[in-house]
Design a protein around this motif. Structure first.
Motif, mmCIF file in Angstrom:
data_model
loop_
_atom_site.group_PDB
_atom_site.id
_atom_site.type_symbol
_atom_site.label_atom_id
_atom_site.label_comp_id
_atom_site.label_asym_id
_atom_site.label_seq_id
_atom_site.Cartn_x
_atom_site.Cartn_y
_atom_site.Cartn_z
ATOM 1 N N HIS A 73 34.250 33.853 35.416
ATOM 2 C CA HIS A 73 34.195 32.405 35.531
ATOM 3 C C HIS A 73 34.744 31.927 36.861
ATOM 4 O O HIS A 73 34.701 30.763 37.165
ATOM 5 C CB HIS A 73 34.965 31.771 34.363
ATOM 6 C CG HIS A 73 34.388 32.175 33.036
ATOM 7 N ND1 HIS A 73 33.149 31.740 32.615
ATOM 8 C CD2 HIS A 73 34.863 32.998 32.066
ATOM 9 C CE1 HIS A 73 32.894 32.281 31.414
ATOM 10 N NE2 HIS A 73 33.916 33.045 31.084
ATOM 11 N N ARG A 74 35.344 32.854 37.624
ATOM 12 C CA ARG A 74 35.897 32.458 38.914
ATOM 13 C C ARG A 74 34.770 32.162 39.912
ATOM 14 O O ARG A 74 33.655 32.645 39.766
ATOM 15 C CB ARG A 74 36.758 33.594 39.478
ATOM 16 C CG ARG A 74 37.799 34.087 38.529
ATOM 17 C CD ARG A 74 39.116 33.431 38.804
ATOM 18 N NE ARG A 74 40.155 34.080 38.016
ATOM 19 C CZ ARG A 74 41.423 33.775 38.137
ATOM 20 N NH1 ARG A 74 41.808 32.875 38.995
ATOM 21 N NH2 ARG A 74 42.312 34.382 37.395
ATOM 22 N N SER A 75 35.134 31.390 40.925
ATOM 23 C CA SER A 75 34.118 31.026 41.917
ATOM 24 C C SER A 75 33.759 32.223 42.791
ATOM 25 O O SER A 75 34.501 33.203 42.877
ATOM 26 C CB SER A 75 34.644 29.903 42.800
ATOM 27 O OG SER A 75 35.650 30.423 43.646
ATOM 28 N N PHE A 76 32.611 32.066 43.438
ATOM 29 C CA PHE A 76 32.135 33.124 44.339
ATOM 30 C C PHE A 76 33.164 33.378 45.457
ATOM 31 O O PHE A 76 33.443 34.515 45.821
ATOM 32 C CB PHE A 76 30.783 32.716 44.926
ATOM 33 C CG PHE A 76 30.281 33.645 45.989
ATOM 34 C CD1 PHE A 76 29.756 34.893 45.650
ATOM 35 C CD2 PHE A 76 30.356 33.299 47.333
ATOM 36 C CE1 PHE A 76 29.297 35.760 46.637
ATOM 37 C CE2 PHE A 76 29.898 34.159 48.324
ATOM 38 C CZ PHE A 76 29.374 35.396 47.970
ATOM 39 N N ILE A 77 33.732 32.273 45.963
ATOM 40 C CA ILE A 77 34.699 32.396 47.073
ATOM 41 C C ILE A 77 35.932 33.180 46.621
ATOM 42 O O ILE A 77 36.418 34.071 47.321
ATOM 43 C CB ILE A 77 35.092 30.999 47.609
ATOM 44 C CG1 ILE A 77 33.864 30.346 48.250
ATOM 45 C CG2 ILE A 77 36.245 31.080 48.616
ATOM 46 C CD1 ILE A 77 34.047 28.896 48.615
ATOM 47 N N TYR B 88 37.241 36.732 48.019
ATOM 48 C CA TYR B 88 38.617 36.883 48.493
ATOM 49 C C TYR B 88 39.308 38.029 47.754
ATOM 50 O O TYR B 88 39.973 38.876 48.355
ATOM 51 C CB TYR B 88 39.359 35.553 48.286
ATOM 52 C CG TYR B 88 40.864 35.673 48.358
ATOM 53 C CD1 TYR B 88 41.510 35.860 49.582
ATOM 54 C CD2 TYR B 88 41.634 35.598 47.192
ATOM 55 C CE1 TYR B 88 42.892 35.981 49.637
ATOM 56 C CE2 TYR B 88 43.014 35.716 47.243
ATOM 57 C CZ TYR B 88 43.642 35.906 48.463
ATOM 58 O OH TYR B 88 44.998 36.038 48.514
ATOM 59 N N ASP B 89 39.099 38.058 46.445
ATOM 60 C CA ASP B 89 39.716 39.086 45.603
ATOM 61 C C ASP B 89 39.223 40.489 45.976
ATOM 62 O O ASP B 89 39.997 41.443 45.996
ATOM 63 C CB ASP B 89 39.394 38.785 44.136
ATOM 64 C CG ASP B 89 40.117 39.735 43.199
ATOM 65 O OD1 ASP B 89 41.357 39.818 43.303
ATOM 66 O OD2 ASP B 89 39.431 40.406 42.399
ATOM 67 N N LEU B 90 37.940 40.572 46.295
ATOM 68 C CA LEU B 90 37.352 41.866 46.695
ATOM 69 C C LEU B 90 38.069 42.410 47.936
ATOM 70 O O LEU B 90 38.504 43.563 47.965
ATOM 71 C CB LEU B 90 35.858 41.671 46.992
ATOM 72 C CG LEU B 90 35.126 42.887 47.567
ATOM 73 C CD1 LEU B 90 34.589 43.757 46.436
ATOM 74 C CD2 LEU B 90 33.966 42.470 48.464
ATOM 75 N N TYR B 91 38.216 41.538 48.917
ATOM 76 C CA TYR B 91 38.853 41.961 50.167
ATOM 77 C C TYR B 91 40.356 42.219 49.962
ATOM 78 O O TYR B 91 40.891 43.202 50.457
ATOM 79 C CB TYR B 91 38.638 40.911 51.265
ATOM 80 C CG TYR B 91 37.270 41.016 51.909
ATOM 81 C CD1 TYR B 91 37.052 41.862 52.986
ATOM 82 C CD2 TYR B 91 36.194 40.280 51.430
ATOM 83 C CE1 TYR B 91 35.796 41.963 53.575
ATOM 84 C CE2 TYR B 91 34.941 40.377 51.996
ATOM 85 C CZ TYR B 91 34.737 41.222 53.073
ATOM 86 O OH TYR B 91 33.502 41.337 53.647
#
Lengths: 73, 524
Positions: free
Chosen positions: A3-7, A11-14
């Motif tokens: 449900h989190r935003s794409f942004i 950010y989480d990926l990086y």
């Protein structure tokens, strides 16, 4: 997470990726040192733009013409 | 006789060339492995995606780690070449700037960002994105690297075959008139296909060699067997593909750079029904006496093969060095090729017309006078560079390096086909894990040999087009900046030290990771 935003997910990926790097930390250090050497040391001290040093701005064509059309008959 | 740029130190030209060659050779150590490993790990991850067997995920992750090390080491090494254009080759850079600008800008913006975005997903996204998206990211990383290569090779191909441009005498620059002609010229397409496919061979050899080392050490056997199989299949397909694209490349060279082909073949006097030289005795350190020799000594040749290679016709006409100098034969465009003497005269007409036009414009001459100069320039522009030629010898590339580099490239290409065939024989008919030790050792040796073959390809491409930086338009001694040779020499040795250190660091990290081996999440 879904449900989190794409942004946020980007950010989480990086963030997670950089946090859990192992060999990657050393590679990043090498890349940063290399980029410093290339863009700061080499570019500034050894590889100036020859034309901008030898020709006025806007006069590059004239300078190159002088260089390649200089003819001694 | 005109004396042009008489004050340029020949040392400046040679050191600038040496420095560019050193940087390009170093850059090319990383690029083919990146392109090749991208295909290998793409296939491995596709196996994981299709089978859902976590073994394939571990295998993919291992090769991705080695890919990452090579990728990090290669980052920005190519940018130094652009610095060298601006500093050492300023006349050339100005002359071609508008043509190079577009491909290099696209390379920088589209391909680089695509590559760097998907690299992050590939390394960081195993548990963050779906398996399908991750697989796409892995392939797109490779595609991004390949698109990068495309634009760089388009720029290089333009120097070998300048098309889609028009010279502007006011700005002293070549300006692009057809993006499609530049980006999709047959020369660029052939160069791209041959270069990228040959890069896959490097990735395949590396995969097979590392796997062979594990098998020799009796460790990581499932991973090594699986990797060896994929590496050898990719390798044999790529090696055969390189042979086919190599034929197309040679055909392109014959059409637009016949002197390069003649130098590669040490073909002093051409004709129809030409044979392809297998081997001949040529002093590697001295330019042969092509003007007075009929052909190289002890020549062993394959009948009709050169005619076929150059014209796709067993009986086709292939001009030799002396024929190109004399002219008078029908060239690939169906026109009678002018003699070198005529080209030199027409080149001088073009240079004089350009100088006169610029002077007349400064003096405020009338339109008719300017038009007359422009007309002379336009009708002779094709031979502009020949106006700087002072002797016949200047247009003949150094034959030994072209001749031997071409044979080393082709010879090692054939050896690689045989090598991959033997590996596949052991994979499918025997047990590759119990192959004789010499096979594993030969796989390790093949890393060096495949790199030599790949670098030899570049030697042929670049030495073969001498003396031109831009074919028929600009020779090296006109392209170079008016620098002190000592300053270029100093930067050459700085690069040598820097590159050697970086290479040593890369190899040590790579070897350490190979010795450490993969990290398994699956039960093996």
């Amino acid at each position: 997470m879904q449900h989190r935003s794409f942004i946020y997910r980007t950010y989480d990926l990086y963030r997670d990726g950089f946090r859990h790097m192992t060999i990657g930390k050393m590679l990043w250090l090498i890349v940063i040192v290399k980029l410093f050497l290339i863009f700061v040391v080499l570019k500034i001290f050894f590889f100036p733009n020859f034309l901008s040093q030898h020709a006025e701005e806007g006069e590059e064509a004239e300078y190159v013409a002088t260089q390649i059309l200089t003819i001694d008959n | 006789m005109q004396e042009i740029l008489s004050t340029i130190d020949t040392g400046t030209i040679e050191w600038s060339r040496a420095q560019f060659a050193l940087t390009a050779i170093y850059h090319w150590l990383f690029v083919p492995l990146t392109l090749g490993l991208a295909v290998i790990m793409g296939i491995m991850e596709t196996c994981y995606y299709r089978t859902k067997n976590v073994f394939w995920r571990d295998v993919t992750k291992f090769w991705q780690k080695l890919f990452g090390i090579n990728f990090a080491m290669g980052v920005a090494t190519g940018i130094i070449l652009e610095f060298e254009f601006g500093t050492n080759w300023s006349n050339y850079s100005w002359f071609v700037g508008d043509i190079f600008g577009a491909p290099l800008a696209i390379e920088g913006i589209v391909a680089f960002f695509m590559e760097s975005t998907f690299v992050a997903v590939m390394f960081f996204g195993w548990k963050k994105v779906s398996a399908g998206f991750h697989l796409a990211a892995t392939w797109l990383t490779g595609l991004g690297a390949t698109i990068s290569a495309w634009w760089i090779l388009v720029a290089n191909a333009w120097m070998q075959n300048p098309v889609g441009c028009e010279f502007n005498p006011d700005t002293m620059r070549n300006e692009m008139v057809s993006f499609a002609d530049v980006a999709l010229s047959p020369f660029a397409v052939d160069k791209f296909c041959h270069t990228v496919i040959s890069a896959w061979i490097i990735g395949a050899v590396f995969t097979v060699a590392v796997s062979g080392w594990y098998l020799m050490k009796r460790r990581e056997i499932p991973l090594a067997k699986a990797s060896m199989k994929i590496g050898a299949i990719v390798g044999i397909v790529a090696a055969m593909g390189a042979a086919i694209t190599g034929h197309h490349s040679a055909y392109s060279v014959a059409q637009v750079q016949p002197m390069k082909l003649a130098a590669m073949e040490a073909l002093y006097n051409g004709g129809t029904d030409q044979s392809l030289t297998g081997i001949a005795l040529i002093n590697p350190f001295e330019q042969p006496d092509y003007a007075n020799q009929e052909e190289p000594e002890l020549k062993i040749a394959v009948p009709y093969a050169l005619s076929f290679l150059a014209t796709n016709d067993l009986h086709g006409y292939v001009p030799g060095i002396n024929d190109i100098i004399k002219g008078g034969y029908t060239n690939a465009d169906g026109e009678v090729e002018p003699s070198l003497e005529e080209k030199i005269e027409r080149g001088q007409l073009a240079i004089n017309a350009l100088a006169a036009y610029r002077q007349a414009k400064k003096d405020g001459a009338d339109e008719a006078t300017l038009t007359s100069y422009l007309s002379t320039l336009s009708s002779n522009m094709k031979y502009f560079g020949y106006g700087y030629i002072r002797s016949v010898d200047q247009v003949v590339p150094f034959i030994p390096i072209n001749f031997y580099a071409f044979r080393m490239m082709v010879g090692m290409g054939c050896l690689l086909i045989l090598f991959f065939a033997v590996i596949l024989f052991f994979v499918y008919r025997k047990d590759i894990a119990r192959a004789p030790k010499w096979l594993y050792l030969s796989a390790l040796a093949m890393i060096l040999l495949s790199y030599i073959a790949s670098e030899c390809g570049w030697l042929v491409a670049e030495f073969g087009r001498q003396p031109w930086t831009i074919q028929d338009m600009l020779p090296t001694w006109v392209s170079v900046s008016h620098l002190q040779s000592s300053s270029v020499m100093i930067t050459f040795f700085i690069f040598l030290a820097l590159f050697t250190t970086l290479l040593a660091v890369e190899l040590s990290i790579l070897v350490k990771q190979i010795k450490k081996g993969p990290e398994y999440e699956a039960q093996v």
